[in-house]
Each structure stands twice: as structure tokens, then as C-alpha cells.
Design an enzyme around this catalytic site. Structure first.
Site, PDB file in Angstrom:
ATOM      1  N   HIS A  40       0.900  -1.338   0.184  1.00 28.51           N
ATOM      2  CA  HIS A  40       0.010  -0.161   0.142  1.00 28.51           C
ATOM      3  C   HIS A  40       0.789   1.247   0.307  1.00 28.51           C
ATOM      4  CE1 HIS A  40      -3.224   2.590   0.416  1.00 28.51           C
ATOM      5  NE2 HIS A  40      -2.957   3.058   1.631  1.00 28.51           N
ATOM      6  N   ASP A  65      -3.117  10.077   3.737  1.00 24.74           N
ATOM      7  CA  ASP A  65      -3.443   9.124   2.837  1.00 24.74           C
ATOM      8  C   ASP A  65      -4.385   8.948   1.941  1.00 24.74           C
ATOM      9  OD1 ASP A  65      -3.952   6.482   1.476  1.00 24.74           O
ATOM     10  OD2 ASP A  65      -3.602   5.199   3.226  1.00 24.74           O
TER      11      ASP A  65
END
Length: 772
Positions: free
Chosen positions: A382, A409
Site C-alpha cells: 500500500h 493517505d
């Protein structure tokens, strides 16, 4: 910087007098309606501004903004807050300090009602001299020189100034005889200032500023923890319309009022929401399927520039993106605005949907994962961002200030305060298990340090059985591009202590106690340990090749014969660990003699996996086993991917070719077909310095064993380091890339002579910030 100026003391009385002038000026202008005062037609003697020299070259050089397209094209004045910039004003007659008054009115362009109390409207009366331009948190202006009709001033925006587009009006008045107003025709963009110690985003290290603010190309790591794959991403923060788009979205999509656009915490939190489209029609639309019709597949983007230029033009979400695209665009916007930013990859990253700090996998009686019950997931990798800033809002904790790197994020996973966003979360707080600190520290903690639990589910009325607890499964090889090097820097230790260390377990226990979730209270009963299982995968398999999955079973008993049965599974999955398509399954039964080992091998051929392979070539390998006449179950999962080939780039005659600024040179792209089948509808895409729009070259077919090739003429735009990026996609093979770094030499006529006439700037700056 090489020049000395007269130092004029400013008395308290003169400061108070100038404040009254400012108040008078603001009253003179209709603030609420944002109207300019019209010139008095009958007062021809009133000083008039003929033109203003923005000293663009000097200002942009001093403020590290000369690389921006708008700066080079002279479309705007781009400065950083907390440091002075120069204006040279030309009047219609000689300026007389004894009878002429001048004031500068700065207002935020998109604020319908700019207000001094909100910091979106200010009036400055310049003082004589530039020795003191006021408190770092206030606007200031000083007269540097006065020669007849020319007045040169320095203006300093406060270190907390709103980062946005400003308008400047210059008001002049003749004592007792009217006034005039001149509006500057060009906008002024004020940015965050990592060079200024008074700015909340100040970054002391010079090399880090180069890397995290000024570099326009970076590496993003993808793949899996056992097959790391770097790919180049064109940040492109200086390209055309990127800065304008970055400033605009703070208000239009991020909905940050102009008064708060100088707060990097608020800006970073807004960026994590506005880069995705879930709540606010933001920049990018996510898509984690394999159907990208109606848009561009995430694997085909080579950088942020084309994405942001398209969004700036259409104001519609660009299709499509996955985590590294979101991260790349956020890094571009942050660096354009002046916030130091870097791109982070975490391998085996957890997505904890229940805030339990555990990733829970549910297995049925037939050893198949229950997709509906298993809401948590583990991504092969990720990608998120870190941004650099002080966090005065968090105060001082047990381990010191929470300043430094903060996680943001933009990939839409879980809602935070009713919007899909994450952060800014202090990396220091994450490391020490402070999961309740704002913003979203608990979610980030799970991403890097959750425990993975395997549960046997035997029906709604039956108790769960904990098959296995894996404390090492999550958060491997947390990676970013090294400072001024084209290699990986491992930053895992900034997020957590070493696995199985006393510190790591103690902070995990601290976090679990704060979570208060039922799953966190289970422990694995590991009394039976006579039979051991371990999976083995060869980790360097090229796409097109066959591969094997091997399970080693070891009976450690000196006396007992054990019988083991189970199965091996190979599923093709997305890199997020979901969307599994079964490739192959193989059952087995073993009689294990005392003190012996057996191996179970499952061969997977290219033609078995090819049709089911996702674009990122990811597999999930699992083994489920049971030992007869015991209550012992074994279950394990591992990530695996096959390696894609690299595109080879040749510039000129090879590695020793002379590449000269503004001189044409040949570039050749080559890619060998690694598959045992032909490639059809191939396409090379190329980006690099001086290439305004990505170049595209179609390759109709590449036979088995053949090589795709394309050539083009390239003109390097400037001297210095360059990076060229290439992508290849075909019907049978996607997400193939390559890159090449190269040095561009200056033309002989561009080299400055020792006795050249290059004029250095003479803006006075802090002595502590004059870095050679």
C-alpha cells in the site's frame, strides 16, 4: 548577498503613525464590497503608478520558484511566505515622502469578503529602510531605495500567510488632494516556505529540501515483499497549470476557507480527501477492478502532470486510480504548495475495518476463505504519503514533540470524520502505539503493525476457533526513495520497533488495551508442536515461466507416526488481496515417520495462470493442513508475484553518449517478449524533460522471442540531470515500465565565463539561512 544598505531605525511613534495610515486606507476603500477607490479626476497632481517591475528573475531565484512554468512564462509572481520580495515602482512624477503617501493593499483573490481579522486583507505602509520588516508573523514593507520617479521596496508576507493567490493594489494619495489606485495586472502566488525557520513546514536539512520539495521525479515501490519493484513517477510540480490547479483545489474541492489555507495541518488533511473523488468529486476516481473502460488503467499513468492538467481543464474526476496514483498526485500538490512530501510503500499492509488492531481471516470447514465474513484485508503493498511539518496542535507527549513526518493517505479506504481521508498522523505517535491521537493514528498503526489471526468458522451457532496468530505478517520493508539517490531507503524502524522485541510487544499491548475490541483478547493455544509446516516459494519467477509451490512438513517426534492431510491453493488476486480467482488446488495426505520431513509440491504452469492473472501479476498462495487424532490445524497464506521485464532505453550511442542541451539526439526503446505467446496491440508511452505531452508508439505485434522497438528524436531542454520514463502495454502483457537517468551537458555558448555579467540578487535574508 554582496550588497550593503543603509540601516534606518524605526521609532515607536512612526510605527503607530503607519498603523493609523493603514486604518485610514482600509476605511477609504469599501472593504465589504471589495471595491477600489476611483482616482480623483480633478487631482492630476496625485502621484500615479505607471508600471511595476516585479523583479521576477531575482524574486523567483531567491524564493526557489524559478522552475515553475508560470514563473518562466512571466505569468505570475511566485514567492514563499516569511521572506521578502522586491518590487520596483515607476511613478508619473518624482516621489516626495513629505507630501505623497503610498500603501499596498493585499487581498485574497477568491475571498468574496476579504477581512483584516481573517488575515485575507491587509494594508501596508512601507517604512524607510529594510533593517526591520516587522514580526515574522506579520506583513511588513520597507523602502530599499528612492531615485526620483522610481521607488524600490521589499515586502514580507508573514510566515503564517494564507497559501493562495493574492491581488495587490497600490494606493497613492496627495496630502489633502485626493487619491489614486493601481491594480497589479499579474497575480501573486504565496507558498509555504521550507527554507524559513518561522514557517511550520521548515526543513533544516538542505539535501532533504532538494529531494522532498524541488525534485520533480521519484521512485514508487510496488510488487510484494518478496519481489520489490521500483517504478518511476513524474511528480511534475513545476509543469504548466499544476501550481494553479494545486492552489485552486484547496478552495473549490477542499473547501478550506481562505483564512485557514496557511495551516499545513488543515491543508494536509484536506489534500488526503480532495485527491480522491468519494466525497467531493476530487481529482481521481478509484477503481480496483480489472475493467477500466471509459478511462485509463491505473498502471498506464506515468506521472501526475497529465492527471492534474486534465482535472484543471475539466473539473471532473480523472479515471482511474489506485493507491500509488493517489499518492503520486498528493505528493505533486504538496510539493507545488511548498510542503515537503515523500511517497511511502508498506508491504503486507493491513486494512483493519473493525478497528480491532487485528486482521481477521475466517476459514470454513473445507479450508476456503469466507469472503463475506472476512472484511479485513492485506494488500501486497500500500502506498501513502508523509508530509513534513510541526504539530503544535498535539503539544508535547511522553516521547517529545510530534513534529516531523506525518502520514497522509488519499486512497479511500475508511471514513474519518465522515469523509474518506487519513491523517495527518504523527509517525512518532504511531510508533509508540498512541492510537487515539489525531488524526487516524489507530488506522495507520494497524496498517503497519496489526496481528494477523486465522479463525475456523463452523457456523453461526458455533464458537470460533483460533487457528493461528501471526505477529510477523504485517508491515514489511516500509520504503521510500533515498535522499538524492536512486535507491530504496528502509524506514520501517520509524514506524515500529523490531518485531518480537520487548518494545514492539509492549506498545502493541498498549494499543490493544485502547482498542477494547473482542478479537484482541484471544490467544493461540500452541501446546501441540510435534509437526511443523512451512511454505517455500522461489521468488524470482519471470512472467511467462512456470513456478512451484512447496510445503515442507516436519515430524519432530522421536516415536510417534503422524498422519497429515490438507491442500495447497493458488489464487490470482488483485494487489489488495481481494477478487481471488482459483488457479489451481491440490489435496494431499502424508504419513510422517518419526524425525522425518516430507515435501508437497504443486506445479503451476503459465497456461494455467495466464488467463486469470491480474495486471499486477499477483497471487495468493495458501496451505491448510490438519494432523489426525489431534486438535491441531495449520493455515498459512503468502503473497507472490511473477516479475515483469524491463524496458531498455538507449539515448544516443549508449551509456557514454554526449547529451547536450537543445541538441537533437536519437532515443531507442526496446522490450523483449517474455511470454510463450505473441503480443498484440502494443503501445509504448514516454515522458521526460522537454516532452510536453506523453509520446505514444504503437507496436501491432511482437512474436514469441521477438523484441518490440521504437525510436524518436529528442531535444533536451536544459542542462542538468534528466530522467526519461517509459511504459509498455499490450493485450497480453500490461504494466511494464523502464527508466533511464542521464546528465545533460550545457551548450558551449551557455557556459558562464568567469568574468561574466551575471548579477546576483541583493535581497537581504536571514544570516542563518544563507546556505552556500
Amino acid at each position: 548577498m554582496g550588497h550593503k544598505f543603509s540601516r534606518l531605525r524605526i521609532s515607536k511613534n512612526s510605527v503607530e503613525h503607519s498603523k493609523s495610515e493603514v486604518d485610514s486606507t482600509l476605511r477609504m476603500r469599501n472593504i465589504n464590497a471589495n471595491l477600489l477607490t476611483a482616482p480623483d479626476a480633478g487631482s492630476s497632481a496625485v502621484l500615479g503608478v505607471q508600471r511595476v517591475d516585479l523583479c521576477l528573475a531575482d524574486n523567483h531565484d531567491e524564493h526557489h520558484t524559478s522552475h515553475f512554468y508560470a514563473a518562466a512564462a512571466k505569468e505570475a509572481l511566485i514567492v514563499r511566505r516569511g521572506e521578502p520580495f522586491r518590487l520596483r515602482i515607476y511613478f508619473n512624477r518624482d516621489y516626495s515622502p513629505s507630501k505623497d503617501a503610498i500603501s499596498f493593499i493585499f487581498s485574497v483573490t477568491d475571498d468574496s469578503k476579504p477581512n483584516p481579522g481573517h488575515g485575507t486583507l491587509t494594508a501596508l505602509v512601507p517604512h524607510d529602510g529594510i533593517d526591520y520588516l516587522g514580526d515574522p508573523l506579520e506583513w511588513g514593507a520597507g523602502i530599499e531605495s528612492h531615485e526620483g520617479q522610481i521607488l524600490t521596496v521589499l515586502v514580507k508576507p508573514p510566515a503564517t500567510c494564507s497559501v493562495t493567490e493574492w491581488r495587490l493594489d497600490i494606493d497613492t494619495k496627495l496630502l489633502g488632494d485626493g487619491s489614486r489606485s493601481y491594480q497589479l495586472p499579474l497575480p501573486i502566488y504565496v507558498l509555504f516556505n521550507p527554507w524559513c525557520p518561522d514557517d511550520q513546514v521548515y526543513m533544516e536539512d538542505r539535501d532533504q529540501r532538494k529531494e522532498y520539495v524541488m525534485h520533480d521525479t521519484t521512485l514508487i515501490w510496488r510488487g510484494s515483499y518478496n519481489r520489490l519493484r521500483p517504478s518511476v513517477w513524474k511528480i511534475g510540480q513545476f509543469e504548466r497549470h499544476v501550481l494553479e490547479c494545486s492552489l485552486k483545489v484547496l478552495g473549490t474541492v477542499g473547501r478550506i476557507p481562505p483564512a485557514y489555507r496557511g495551516d499545513p495541518v488543515r491543508v494536509a488533511r484536506a489534500l488526503s480527501a480532495l485527491v480522491n473523488s468519494v466525497d467531493d468529486d476530487g481529482v481521481l476516481l478509484g477503481n480496483w477492478t480489472e475493467d477500466f473502460s471509459g478511462g485509463i488503467a491505473p498502471t498506464k499513468w506515468t506521472g501526475s502532470v497529465e492527471i492534474l492538467q486534465q482535472f484543471y481543464k475539466t473539473q471532473k474526476s480523472v479515471k482511474f486510480a489506485q493507491c500509488w496514483n493517489f499518492s503520486g498526485v498528493l505528493a505533486t500538490i504538496a510539493r507545488a504548495l511548498g510542503i515537503p512530501a515523500r511517497i511511502i510503500t508498506c508491504y503486507s499492509s493491513a486494512h483493519d475495518t473493525q478497528a480491532s488492531l487485528t486482521v481477521d481471516v475466517f476459514i470454513d470447514a473445507n479450508n476456503k476463505k469466507l469472503e463475506a465474513e472476512t472484511t479485513d484485508s492485506i494488500w501486497n503493498y500500500h502506498v501513502w504519503n508523509e508530509v513534513w511539518m510541526q504539530r503544535p496542535d498535539l503539544g508535547i507527549g511522553q516521547f517529545g514533540a510530534y513534529d516531523g513526518w506525518q502520514v497522509v493517505d488519499a486512497t479511500p479506504q475508511e471514513a474519518s470524520d465522515n469523509m474518506y481521508r487519513v491523517g495527518p498522523a504523527s509517525v512518532l505517535a504511531v510508533k509508540h502505539g498512541e492510537i487515539l491521537r489525531p488524526f487516524d493514528c489507530g488506522f495507520v498503526y494497524s496498517e503497519v503493525n496489526a496481528d494477523k489471526l486465522y479463525w475456523r468458522y463452523n457456523g453461526p451457532a458455533q464458537p470460533l476457533k483460533l487457528l493461528r496468530k501471526d505477529t510477523l505478517a504485517i508491515g514489511h520493508l516500509i520504503s521510500t526513495k533515498a535522499v538524492l539517490k536512486w535507491e530504496r531507503e528502509d524506514i520501517t524502524d520509524s514506524y515500529k520497533y523490531a518485531e518480537r522485541s520487548e518494545e514492539e510487544r509492549s506498545y502493541m499491548l498498549k494499543a490493544l488495551k485502547q482498542s477494547r475490541h473482542a478479537f484482541s483478547r484471544y490467544y493461540l493455544n500452541d501446546n501441540f508442536n510435534e509437526v511443523e509446516f512451512s511454505m517455500e516459494l522461489k521468488d524470482d519467477i519471470k512472467v511467462g515461466e512456470n513456478f512451484s509451490v512447496v510445503l515442507k512438513v516436519n515430524n519432530k517426534s522421536n516415536e510417534r507416526i503422524h498422519q497429515a492431510s490438507g491442500q495447497l491453493n493458488c489464487d490470482a488476486v488483485l494487489y489488495t488481496g481481494v477478487g481471488a480467482q482459483e488457479v489451481k488446488i491440490m489435496g494431499f495426505e502424508l504419513d510422517l515417520k518419526p524425525n522425518s520431513s516430507e515435501f508437497v509440491r504443486m506445479e503451476v504452469t503459465f497456461f494455467e495462470y495466464f488467463e486469470k492473472l491480474s495486471s499486477q501479476a499477483a497471487f495468493q498462495i495458501s496451505a491448510a493442513c490438519r494432523v489426525k487424532d489431534t486438535d491441531y490445524d495449520y493455515y498459512a497464506q503468502d503473497d507472490f508475484r511473477v516479475r515483469k521485464p524491463d524496458i531498455k532505453l538507449q539515448i544516443g550511442d549508449g551509456d557514454n553518449a554526449s547529451i547536450v542541451s537543445m541538441q537533437e539526439i536519437d532515443v531507442i526503446l526496446r522490450l523483449a517478449n517474455p511470454l510463450p505467446i505473441p503480443l498484440h496491440k502494443g503501445l509504448f508511452t514516454v515522458e521526460g524533460p522537454g516532452i510536453d505531452q506523453p509520446l505514444k508508439f504503437k507496436i501491432p505485434e511482437v512474436p514469441v522471442g521477438g523484441t518490440a522497438a521504437a525510436t524518436f528524436k529528442y531535444v533536451p531542454p536544459y542542462a542538468g540531470r534528466g530522467t526519461m520514463i517509459a511504459k509498455f502495454s499490450a493485450k497480453e502483457l500490461d504494466d511494464v515500465d523502464g527508466y533511464k537517468h542521464y546528465e545533460i551537458e550545457p551548450r558551449p555558448g551557455d557556459v558562464l565565463q568567469p568574468n561574466g555579467s551575471h548579477r546576483s540578487s541583493n535581497i537581504i535574508r536571514r544570516r542563518t539561512d544563507v546556505i552556500p
